[in-house]
Design an enzyme around this catalytic site. Structure first.
Site, PDB file in Angstrom:
ATOM      1  N   TYR A  37     -46.625  66.331  32.406  1.00 33.14           N
ATOM      2  CA  TYR A  37     -46.984  65.824  31.081  1.00 33.14           C
ATOM      3  C   TYR A  37     -47.610  64.458  31.168  1.00 33.14           C
ATOM      4  O   TYR A  37     -47.190  63.613  31.955  1.00 33.14           O
ATOM      5  CB  TYR A  37     -45.735  65.566  30.228  1.00 33.14           C
ATOM      6  CG  TYR A  37     -45.009  66.755  29.755  1.00 33.14           C
ATOM      7  CD1 TYR A  37     -45.659  67.751  29.060  1.00 33.14           C
ATOM      8  CD2 TYR A  37     -43.642  66.851  29.963  1.00 33.14           C
ATOM      9  CE1 TYR A  37     -44.950  68.829  28.589  1.00 33.14           C
ATOM     10  CE2 TYR A  37     -42.940  67.925  29.486  1.00 33.14           C
ATOM     11  CZ  TYR A  37     -43.591  68.906  28.805  1.00 33.14           C
ATOM     12  OH  TYR A  37     -42.891  69.954  28.339  1.00 33.14           O
ATOM     13  N   HIS A 193     -40.648  67.449  17.729  1.00 35.74           N
ATOM     14  CA  HIS A 193     -40.818  67.499  19.184  1.00 35.74           C
ATOM     15  C   HIS A 193     -39.502  67.624  19.936  1.00 35.74           C
ATOM     16  O   HIS A 193     -39.499  67.664  21.174  1.00 35.74           O
ATOM     17  CB  HIS A 193     -41.555  66.253  19.681  1.00 35.74           C
ATOM     18  CG  HIS A 193     -43.037  66.337  19.501  1.00 35.74           C
ATOM     19  ND1 HIS A 193     -43.750  65.464  18.741  1.00 35.74           N
ATOM     20  CD2 HIS A 193     -43.943  67.223  19.993  1.00 35.74           C
ATOM     21  CE1 HIS A 193     -45.034  65.802  18.758  1.00 35.74           C
ATOM     22  NE2 HIS A 193     -45.176  66.864  19.510  1.00 35.74           N
ATOM     23  N   ARG A 223     -56.896  65.686  23.145  1.00 34.82           N
ATOM     24  CA  ARG A 223     -56.190  65.968  24.387  1.00 34.82           C
ATOM     25  C   ARG A 223     -56.083  67.481  24.518  1.00 34.82           C
ATOM     26  O   ARG A 223     -56.373  68.220  23.585  1.00 34.82           O
ATOM     27  CB  ARG A 223     -54.796  65.342  24.408  1.00 34.82           C
ATOM     28  CG  ARG A 223     -53.831  65.990  23.434  1.00 34.82           C
ATOM     29  CD  ARG A 223     -52.503  65.260  23.409  1.00 34.82           C
ATOM     30  NE  ARG A 223     -51.716  65.516  24.601  1.00 34.82           N
ATOM     31  CZ  ARG A 223     -50.779  66.464  24.707  1.00 34.82           C
ATOM     32  NH1 ARG A 223     -50.510  67.255  23.681  1.00 34.82           N
ATOM     33  NH2 ARG A 223     -50.096  66.630  25.819  1.00 34.82           N
ATOM     34  N   ASN A 225     -53.520  70.811  25.718  1.00 35.40           N
ATOM     35  CA  ASN A 225     -52.191  71.296  26.077  1.00 35.40           C
ATOM     36  C   ASN A 225     -52.367  72.753  26.493  1.00 35.40           C
ATOM     37  O   ASN A 225     -53.416  73.346  26.242  1.00 35.40           O
ATOM     38  CB  ASN A 225     -51.246  71.158  24.877  1.00 35.40           C
ATOM     39  CG  ASN A 225     -49.795  71.258  25.306  1.00 35.40           C
ATOM     40  OD1 ASN A 225     -49.466  71.245  26.493  1.00 35.40           O
ATOM     41  ND2 ASN A 225     -48.917  71.381  24.329  1.00 35.40           N
ATOM     42  N   GLU A 265     -54.870  74.675  24.329  1.00 35.84           N
ATOM     43  CA  GLU A 265     -55.085  74.074  23.018  1.00 35.84           C
ATOM     44  C   GLU A 265     -55.938  72.819  23.167  1.00 35.84           C
ATOM     45  O   GLU A 265     -55.581  71.915  23.926  1.00 35.84           O
ATOM     46  CB  GLU A 265     -53.754  73.644  22.392  1.00 35.84           C
ATOM     47  CG  GLU A 265     -52.872  74.786  21.982  1.00 35.84           C
ATOM     48  CD  GLU A 265     -51.510  74.304  21.495  1.00 35.84           C
ATOM     49  OE1 GLU A 265     -50.734  75.171  21.047  1.00 35.84           O
ATOM     50  OE2 GLU A 265     -51.204  73.099  21.567  1.00 35.84           O
ATOM     51  N   TYR A 316     -39.698  76.344  29.568  1.00 35.19           N
ATOM     52  CA  TYR A 316     -40.097  75.936  28.218  1.00 35.19           C
ATOM     53  C   TYR A 316     -41.369  76.648  27.791  1.00 35.19           C
ATOM     54  O   TYR A 316     -41.512  77.081  26.648  1.00 35.19           O
ATOM     55  CB  TYR A 316     -40.308  74.419  28.186  1.00 35.19           C
ATOM     56  CG  TYR A 316     -40.938  73.933  26.910  1.00 35.19           C
ATOM     57  CD1 TYR A 316     -40.255  74.060  25.691  1.00 35.19           C
ATOM     58  CD2 TYR A 316     -42.204  73.366  26.909  1.00 35.19           C
ATOM     59  CE1 TYR A 316     -40.835  73.631  24.517  1.00 35.19           C
ATOM     60  CE2 TYR A 316     -42.787  72.936  25.725  1.00 35.19           C
ATOM     61  CZ  TYR A 316     -42.102  73.066  24.539  1.00 35.19           C
ATOM     62  OH  TYR A 316     -42.679  72.635  23.372  1.00 35.19           O
ATOM     63  N   LYS A 317     -42.300  76.827  28.717  1.00 36.63           N
ATOM     64  CA  LYS A 317     -43.558  77.486  28.380  1.00 36.63           C
ATOM     65  C   LYS A 317     -43.420  79.013  28.367  1.00 36.63           C
ATOM     66  O   LYS A 317     -44.390  79.715  28.081  1.00 36.63           O
ATOM     67  CB  LYS A 317     -44.668  77.035  29.333  1.00 36.63           C
ATOM     68  CG  LYS A 317     -45.089  75.564  29.068  1.00 36.63           C
ATOM     69  CD  LYS A 317     -46.158  75.092  30.023  1.00 36.63           C
ATOM     70  CE  LYS A 317     -46.480  73.597  29.846  1.00 36.63           C
ATOM     71  NZ  LYS A 317     -47.247  73.288  28.617  1.00 36.63           N
TER      72      LYS A 317
END
Lengths: 355, 328
Positions: A37, A193, A223, A225, A265, A316-317
């Protein structure tokens, strides 16, 4: 028109496809052979010609079909689009931003004619020609945010800014990576978040919030993601997890190249003028593994990133269970050669696969 | 990513303008109006926004923030009002004495650190002196969107009440002016007491007035989030001091009449900023080591951070002591 729009689906028979043009301009998110990240913000003022970064709101071959998919989602679940009462002005700001940007950036597809507050909006790909009064909701078939985001690819969160904090007070969310506007509506930046692992300890959200609070008019930012999706599904929402979650178990060595998609994204951030709210468009791009590995540099790099990604992030993904299958497939396209720095495909300079 | 790595420059985006009008409002205040040099439209903005005006004062660059007071929907003209401060550092005197119609200047895009809370059922504005300017823009914006507002405006005298007559005439039921020299004053406790639920109060004026309103509201049980204030600190002069810049690898001296931020800019060091008044947090800088005492004048750093000696806001704060090294 300059863009040939695909007739395709993001559900049931999944006829979504990327043309060669769309593959080469795909926003590949890894600038090196590993990933962690970061706030990774840069200014959003154009980019190389033809890239997804060039225009303020990128329009591509999937536009018309994505808008059809959005209409299906909204017909089933109107709560995917919500705007708290104080956010109507921000909705008009967003409508103006998108109409002005698209009509200037794609004059062959969109036209905006303004005579005081009487506006005429022509959207040729969707066959729309409407005249309305700016700032008068009764002259549009939907609220201003819903009206314009039914005609714009990507999700839109519209964040109110109060007391040095951002609030999820409006949005159009039908192409999301497993989060829910209906659940998050009214929450502040730290609340929505909360589920993200690791980033809190790294202080990422405090820094990101500070950056976002300071985004000013005339200076938008962006940005990337990313995550993984099985089948080209736009609507991977918690509301519909019972429909799409099970599809993650259907991967095999034979079908993974066609069925496993990298989901990226392109997030942009605009300060809105009248409301001082922050517009947060989240544009989703999908690409099949077999199309990624057609670019040798991207095939090598994706293998290394997925192999070395910390377990919490893969969990998490949502692809920890499928990671071994992904690595079996991707390792065929990694010959160990070094990769050039940066995100671009570098098809002319990177060597072909040598195994 | 790095599609086209463009590093953000310090400050907000700039707009080149021409001074289109210079209007004396009273003995102390002058209004300046701007048009774009390129003839294009200005961006619309939200009431409460300011712009930073760049002045070229005999080779020295001055950057002063002023609230925009024109109608936020007016994309042809921006207007600010400048109160002459004979004791100040010279920015307002420069505007009054040397800026004239036809002059070319640069101003920044609007930046809002004092925005309306659009959830409010009612907006209660409390202005003192030149603090009236953001409320001129806010009231115009609320009139357009049907917002409920009321203004209580303290002035030294009728003659020095900038825009008081104009505002009262246009909004006789909403505007209340209090003239100091007649012994009039806002009956704040009673005023706050009589507000409907969901009212937000906004105050802009001298520091004493802001403190008075915040304190009175707190004692009356108002939630902090319903009390908004804008307080630009102006940099104050002080003893010159030396600063070691560790990234730039050099030592500079901050003069008596300039801020640390201005000294960095004079030396060509690209330091971030936005409001230049200790309010926005953009110029926050790490202190590497120091031997001496800080004179913190910002409203950004928490008290414990100020006490720690690890951060400084170069736009308004100074240093007194033997040595200072910062991360620039």
């Amino acid at each position: 028109m300059t863009i040939q729009f695909n007739d395709e689906t993001f559900r049931d028979d999944y006829t979504f496809r990327n043309s060669d043009w769309a593959v080469k301009r795909f926003p590949f998110p890894f600038h090196e052979d590993s990933y962690m990240y970061s706030v990774n913000m840069e200014q959003h003022r154009g980019g190389p010609e033809g890239s997804v970064y060039e225009k303020r709101f990128d329009v591509d071959e999937h536009y018309v079909s994505e808008m059809k998919d959005r209409a299906i989602v909204l017909a089933d679940d109107p709560l995917r689009c919500q705007s708290l009462p104080h956010m109507t002005l921000a909705g008009w700001d967003l409508l103006e931003l998108i109409m002005v940007s698209k009509s200037e950036d794609y004059p062959d597809l969109f036209e905006l004619h303004r005579d005081g507050n009487t506006w005429r909006w022509i959207n040729k790909p969707l066959g729309i020609d409407d005249t309305f009064t700016f700032l008068d909701e009764t002259t549009l078939p939907f609220g201003p945010m819903e009206y314009i985001t039914r005609q714009s690819q990507g999700d839109f969160a519209v964040l109110d800014q109060r007391d040095d904090m951002l609030w999820m007070d409006a949005g159009m969310v039908t192409t999301q990576a497993d989060w829910s506007l209906d659940f998050d509506i009214g929450m502040n930046f730290f609340e929505w978040h909360a589920p993200v692992p690791k980033a809190h300890e790294m202080g990422i959200f405090k820094r990101a919030l500070k950056f976002l609070l300071n985004i000013q008019q005339g200076a938008p930012a962006r940005r990337l993601n990313w995550t993984m999706t099985v089948n080209p599904l736009l609507d991977t929402s918690p509301e519909n997890y019972h429909k799409w979650g099970i599809q993650k178990t259907g991967l095999t060595a034979e079908n993974i190249g066609q069925k496993q998609f990298l989901r990226v994204e392109l997030q942009t951030f605009y300060r809105l003028p009248r409301s001082n709210a922050l517009a947060f468009p989240i544009r989703c791009y999908l690409i099949a593994f077999e199309d990624i590995v057609s670019v040798p540099k991207w095939g090598r790099r994706l293998h290394r990133v997925i192999r070395d990604l910390p377990e919490e992030l893969a969990t998490y993904k949502g692809f920890i269970d499928n990671r071994p299958k992904m690595l079996d497939y991707l390792s065929q396209y990694d010959d160990g050669l070094p990769t050039s720095p940066g995100v671009w495909p570098d098809l002319d300079t990177e060597p072909a696969l040598s195994k | 990513m790095s599609a086209s790595p463009t590093k953000a420059k310090a400050g907000a985006e700039k707009i080149s303008v021409v001074v289109s009008a210079k209007v004396p409002v009273n003995d102390l205040v002058t209004r300046f109006e701007f048009k774009r040099q390129d003839g294009g439209p200005f961006p619309t903005f939200s009431g409460g926004a300011h712009t930073v005006v760049e002045m070229n004062d005999a080779g020295r660059t001055r950057l002063n923030p002023y609230s925009l007071m024109s109608d936020p929907e007016d994309t042809e003209t921006y207007a600010i009002s400048v109160r002459r401060d004979d004791e100040g550092r010279g920015g307002s005197l420069f505007m009054h004495n040397f800026v004239n119609v036809g002059d070319q200047m640069n101003i920044t895009y609007p930046v809002n650190l004092f925005n309306l809370d659009l959830r409010a059922r009612k907006h209660l504005f409390l202005a003192g002196g030149i603090g009236i300017t953001p409320f001129v823009a806010m009231s115009k914006q609320l009139d357009r969107i049907g917002g409920n507002w009321e203004l209580h405006y303290g002035v030294r005298s009728a003659a020095l009440g900038s825009y008081a007559e104009e505002l009262s005439t246009k909004n006789p039921n909403k505007v209340h002016v209090y003239e100091d020299d007649k012994g009039e004053a806002i009956a704040l406790e009673a005023l706050l007491n009589g507000q409907p639920l969901g009212t937000h109060v906004y105050v802009c004026g001298p520091k004493g007035m802001i403190d008075w309103v915040r304190q009175t509201a707190k004692q009356a049980g108002w939630p902090d989030d319903n009390v908004h204030f804008e307080e630009f600190a102006a940099p104050q002069p002080g003893e010159p001091f030396e600063v070691r810049l560790c990234k730039s690898d050099r030592t500079i001296t901050v003069g008596e009449h300039e801020s640390l931020l201005e000294a960095l800019e004079r030396e060509g060091v690209d330091a971030p900023y936005l409001c230049r008044g200790g309010a926005c947090g953009q110029c926050e800088t790490d202190v590497i080591r120091h031997d001496g005492a800080f004179v913190h004048r910002d409203h950004w750093l928490e008290d414990e951070v100020k006490a720690s000696g690890k951060k400084i806001m170069p736009c308004v704060s100074r240093f007194v002591g033997a040595s200072l090294e910062i991360d620039r």
